[in-house]
Design a protein around this motif. Sequence first.
Motif: not given
Length: 359
Positions: A89-96, A221-222, A249-264
Amino acid sequence: ADTVLGLLQNQRKGVYAWCGIARAAFVFDEIHAYDETMFGLLLRFLASLPGLPVLLMTASLPKHRLRALREVCSRHRGQELAELFGPSELERLPRYRLARTNELPWAEVCQELAAGGKVLWVSNTVDRCRNLASQAAEQGLAPLVYHSRFRYLDRVRRHECVIKAFRSEAAALAFTTQVAEMSLDLSATLLVSDLAPVPSLIQRLGRLNRYASPARPQPPGRGLFVDPPHPLPYAEGDLQAARGWLAGVGTDPCSQEDLAAAWRHEESVAPLPVMSNWLDGGFATSVGDVREASPGITILLPEDVASIASGELAWEAAALPMPRPPEDWVSWPRIRHLPVPPGGVVEYDAEKGARWRKR
């Protein structure tokens, strides 16, 4: 980590600490931030000392490194790598909410400060950090400066000052370097950062909207990312990979999980344990490197020598890490094995830090 893995490279602190190391349990934190040499030494440590219990911690890890850890545990430790995950629930929280900008975002910084926000600006080099802080001061802002080139006692004070400012009710603005990536427990409402390798950017984002939780959700947060004037101390390929990652990652609100998923990561071959001077050097006792770092030096300022000699000031508190020194540094006198440059060689300010004076 440098001391423990330095054992494998015949570095003095690690060798002297061997009796303690042999009986210890270990927590290696932020392992995604290790360069290839250091990560290879970590693999060698795990392979060569299988009886020592180890906990590895990371915010995110490329797949090829995870494969290498699994292989070492299976082959040399006779067990599977136990993988523990954080609260989903923390890793999927849109914080950025991330964006790139071609200009220095002074307008956004001033707007955030006027609203009572907390702004953290992270640069890749100390000189750029200091120069940007000077530009902020010229605009009537009140910047705090925090980086690695302070005497130890002053660095402790700067650390406390930045933490206190960001925990207060007032607006705050801090200019920092890579020191913000780890062990800096603060939460910014606006992060401005030079482009850097993806692991560094993920670490820097850890200071943005840090205390948001499902029970206390906060607006994202921006994070604004700026192309630095040159890639140093990184390679241009690192910055190009970061640009691709940000696009993913894009410009929509994203989470820690999104940051990791975009790391290729383009590298598909898992790293291997590296040669150890301590274990593989035979009767030779040469000292090897732990990191792929540029050369530096730790000095004492000439104005501190009298206080150190009288016992008023501990030399450890006055120690000052610096980048590559002038060529004549080998002729400088030494106190407690640390070189003391002549007067006028170092420009030092307790609030801005140190730099070599141009000669």
